[in-house]
Write a protein that holds these residues in place. Structure first.
Motif, PDB file in Angstrom:
ATOM      1  N   MET A   1      -0.442  32.762   7.308  1.00 45.24           N
ATOM      2  CA  MET A   1       1.069  31.956   7.115  1.00 45.24           C
ATOM      3  C   MET A   1       1.660  32.333   6.407  1.00 45.24           C
ATOM      4  SD  MET A   1       1.654  27.782   7.432  1.00 45.24           S
ATOM      5  CE  MET A   1       1.359  27.508   8.610  1.00 45.24           C
ATOM      6  N   GLU A   2       3.040  32.238   5.740  1.00 46.19           N
ATOM      7  CA  GLU A   2       3.480  32.830   4.877  1.00 46.19           C
ATOM      8  C   GLU A   2       3.436  31.302   3.764  1.00 46.19           C
ATOM      9  OE1 GLU A   2       8.131  33.541   4.200  1.00 46.19           O
ATOM     10  OE2 GLU A   2       7.586  33.610   6.061  1.00 46.19           O
ATOM     11  N   MET A   3       3.321  31.856   2.644  1.00 45.19           N
ATOM     12  CA  MET A   3       2.874  30.811   1.392  1.00 45.19           C
ATOM     13  C   MET A   3       4.332  29.937   1.534  1.00 45.19           C
ATOM     14  SD  MET A   3       1.308  29.886  -0.601  1.00 45.19           S
ATOM     15  CE  MET A   3       0.535  30.320  -2.731  1.00 45.19           C
ATOM     16  N   LYS A   4       5.407  30.341   2.041  1.00 43.80           N
ATOM     17  CA  LYS A   4       6.895  29.146   1.863  1.00 43.80           C
ATOM     18  C   LYS A   4       6.263  28.313   2.508  1.00 43.80           C
ATOM     19  CE  LYS A   4      11.840  28.690   2.103  1.00 43.80           C
ATOM     20  NZ  LYS A   4      12.833  29.404   2.167  1.00 43.80           N
ATOM     21  N   LYS A   5       6.057  28.674   4.209  1.00 40.29           N
ATOM     22  CA  LYS A   5       6.006  27.929   5.668  1.00 40.29           C
ATOM     23  C   LYS A   5       4.285  26.847   4.918  1.00 40.29           C
ATOM     24  CE  LYS A   5       8.290  30.362   8.448  1.00 40.29           C
ATOM     25  NZ  LYS A   5       8.732  31.149  10.146  1.00 40.29           N
ATOM     26  N   LEU A   6       3.314  27.679   4.643  1.00 41.33           N
ATOM     27  CA  LEU A   6       2.547  26.974   4.027  1.00 41.33           C
ATOM     28  C   LEU A   6       2.610  25.782   3.329  1.00 41.33           C
ATOM     29  CD1 LEU A   6      -0.879  26.715   4.311  1.00 41.33           C
ATOM     30  CD2 LEU A   6      -0.358  28.148   2.044  1.00 41.33           C
ATOM     31  N   ILE A   7       2.931  25.863   2.458  1.00 36.55           N
ATOM     32  CA  ILE A   7       3.218  25.253   1.076  1.00 36.55           C
ATOM     33  C   ILE A   7       4.608  24.391   1.715  1.00 36.55           C
ATOM     34  CG2 ILE A   7       4.564  24.283  -1.127  1.00 36.55           C
ATOM     35  CD1 ILE A   7       4.113  27.410  -1.730  1.00 36.55           C
ATOM     36  N   GLU A   8       5.381  24.249   2.821  1.00 39.53           N
ATOM     37  CA  GLU A   8       6.308  23.227   3.349  1.00 39.53           C
ATOM     38  C   GLU A   8       5.314  22.294   4.284  1.00 39.53           C
ATOM     39  OE1 GLU A   8       9.073  25.139   5.266  1.00 39.53           O
ATOM     40  OE2 GLU A   8      10.438  25.916   4.026  1.00 39.53           O
ATOM     41  N   ARG A   9       4.438  22.684   4.722  1.00 36.90           N
ATOM     42  CA  ARG A   9       3.437  21.912   5.796  1.00 36.90           C
ATOM     43  C   ARG A   9       3.110  20.661   5.392  1.00 36.90           C
ATOM     44  NH1 ARG A   9       3.781  19.558  10.940  1.00 36.90           N
ATOM     45  NH2 ARG A   9       1.522  19.601  11.379  1.00 36.90           N
ATOM     46  N   ILE A  10       2.483  21.751   3.884  1.00 38.27           N
ATOM     47  CA  ILE A  10       1.269  20.468   3.674  1.00 38.27           C
ATOM     48  C   ILE A  10       2.385  19.624   2.939  1.00 38.27           C
ATOM     49  CG2 ILE A  10       0.245  20.907   1.190  1.00 38.27           C
ATOM     50  CD1 ILE A  10      -0.825  23.359   1.325  1.00 38.27           C
ATOM     51  N   TYR A  14       1.620  15.425   3.695  1.00 34.16           N
ATOM     52  CA  TYR A  14       1.774  14.400   1.876  1.00 34.16           C
ATOM     53  C   TYR A  14       2.390  13.761   2.181  1.00 34.16           C
ATOM     54  CZ  TYR A  14       1.898  12.633  -2.191  1.00 34.16           C
ATOM     55  OH  TYR A  14       2.278  11.733  -3.632  1.00 34.16           O
ATOM     56  N   LYS A  15       3.901  14.047   2.645  1.00 32.03           N
ATOM     57  CA  LYS A  15       4.818  12.840   2.852  1.00 32.03           C
ATOM     58  C   LYS A  15       4.740  11.823   4.201  1.00 32.03           C
ATOM     59  CE  LYS A  15       8.150  15.806   0.604  1.00 32.03           C
ATOM     60  NZ  LYS A  15      10.156  16.755   1.004  1.00 32.03           N
ATOM     61  N   LYS A  16       4.088  12.585   5.095  1.00 32.60           N
ATOM     62  CA  LYS A  16       3.470  11.874   6.171  1.00 32.60           C
ATOM     63  C   LYS A  16       2.652   9.953   5.543  1.00 32.60           C
ATOM     64  CE  LYS A  16       3.069  12.217  11.688  1.00 32.60           C
ATOM     65  NZ  LYS A  16       2.388  12.160  11.822  1.00 32.60           N
ATOM     66  N   ASP A  20       3.859   7.436   7.095  1.00 33.51           N
ATOM     67  CA  ASP A  20       3.599   6.316   8.064  1.00 33.51           C
ATOM     68  C   ASP A  20       1.828   6.330   8.345  1.00 33.51           C
ATOM     69  OD1 ASP A  20       5.960   6.209   8.612  1.00 33.51           O
ATOM     70  OD2 ASP A  20       6.150   8.160   9.895  1.00 33.51           O
ATOM     71  N   GLY A  21       1.206   8.038   7.390  1.00 40.51           N
ATOM     72  CA  GLY A  21      -0.284   7.933   7.833  1.00 40.51           C
ATOM     73  C   GLY A  21      -0.498   9.060   8.637  1.00 40.51           C
ATOM     74  N   LEU A  22      -1.859   9.597   8.603  1.00 38.21           N
ATOM     75  CA  LEU A  22      -1.844  10.612   9.266  1.00 38.21           C
ATOM     76  C   LEU A  22      -3.117  10.503  10.681  1.00 38.21           C
ATOM     77  CD1 LEU A  22      -1.909  13.674   6.213  1.00 38.21           C
ATOM     78  CD2 LEU A  22      -0.353  12.689   8.109  1.00 38.21           C
ATOM     79  N   THR A  23      -2.689  11.108  11.274  1.00 39.41           N
ATOM     80  CA  THR A  23      -4.105  10.737  12.359  1.00 39.41           C
ATOM     81  C   THR A  23      -5.279  11.934  11.920  1.00 39.41           C
ATOM     82  OG1 THR A  23      -3.611  13.114  13.492  1.00 39.41           O
ATOM     83  CG2 THR A  23      -1.912  11.411  14.083  1.00 39.41           C
ATOM     84  N   GLU A  26      -4.582  15.165  12.170  1.00 39.86           N
ATOM     85  CA  GLU A  26      -3.520  15.759  10.975  1.00 39.86           C
ATOM     86  C   GLU A  26      -3.771  16.174   9.877  1.00 39.86           C
ATOM     87  OE1 GLU A  26       1.091  14.420  12.372  1.00 39.86           O
ATOM     88  OE2 GLU A  26      -0.176  12.899  11.636  1.00 39.86           O
ATOM     89  N   LYS A  27      -4.924  14.965   9.252  1.00 43.22           N
ATOM     90  CA  LYS A  27      -6.276  15.310   7.932  1.00 43.22           C
ATOM     91  C   LYS A  27      -6.497  16.282   7.949  1.00 43.22           C
ATOM     92  CE  LYS A  27      -6.631   9.873   8.067  1.00 43.22           C
ATOM     93  NZ  LYS A  27      -6.964   9.258   7.592  1.00 43.22           N
ATOM     94  N   LYS A  28      -7.272  17.115   9.001  1.00 44.07           N
ATOM     95  CA  LYS A  28      -7.862  18.040   9.292  1.00 44.07           C
ATOM     96  C   LYS A  28      -7.023  19.672   8.727  1.00 44.07           C
ATOM     97  CE  LYS A  28     -11.467  16.547  11.989  1.00 44.07           C
ATOM     98  NZ  LYS A  28     -12.123  16.559  13.849  1.00 44.07           N
ATOM     99  N   GLU A  29      -5.993  19.458   9.882  1.00 47.10           N
ATOM    100  CA  GLU A  29      -5.278  20.122   9.061  1.00 47.10           C
ATOM    101  C   GLU A  29      -5.034  19.986   7.985  1.00 47.10           C
ATOM    102  OE1 GLU A  29      -0.640  21.919   9.981  1.00 47.10           O
ATOM    103  OE2 GLU A  29      -1.081  20.071  10.978  1.00 47.10           O
ATOM    104  N   GLN A  30      -4.512  19.271   7.051  1.00 51.63           N
ATOM    105  CA  GLN A  30      -4.175  19.343   5.788  1.00 51.63           C
ATOM    106  C   GLN A  30      -5.344  19.640   4.853  1.00 51.63           C
ATOM    107  OE1 GLN A  30      -3.562  14.824   3.883  1.00 51.63           O
ATOM    108  NE2 GLN A  30      -2.062  15.663   2.840  1.00 51.63           N
TER     109      GLN A  30
END
Length: 55
Positions: A1-10, A14-16, A20-23, A26-30
């Motif tokens: 994954m491109e670094m910029k997109k990786l950071i954006e998703r992380i 984090y904000k979510k 709201d909490g993560l499923t 989503e926790k595994k993805e994080q």
């Protein structure tokens, strides 16, 4: 994954997590994304250090 997109998703996950909490999925993805980010940074540091010369 491109670094910029990786950071954006992380950052998004984090904000979510704070709002709201993560499923579990989503926790595994994080966790996976954070590990990927750390490995990229480690690789970059190793490359930079390998180019350092003593004077």
């Amino acid at each position: 994954m491109e670094m910029k997109k990786l950071i954006e998703r992380i950052n998004f996950l984090y904000k979510k997590s704070k709002e709201d909490g993560l499923t579990e999925e989503e926790k595994k993805e994080q966790d996976t994304l954070r590990r990927e980010y750390i490995e990229i940074i480690k690789g970059n540091v190793k490359v930079q250090l390998s180019k350092v010369k003593k004077i």
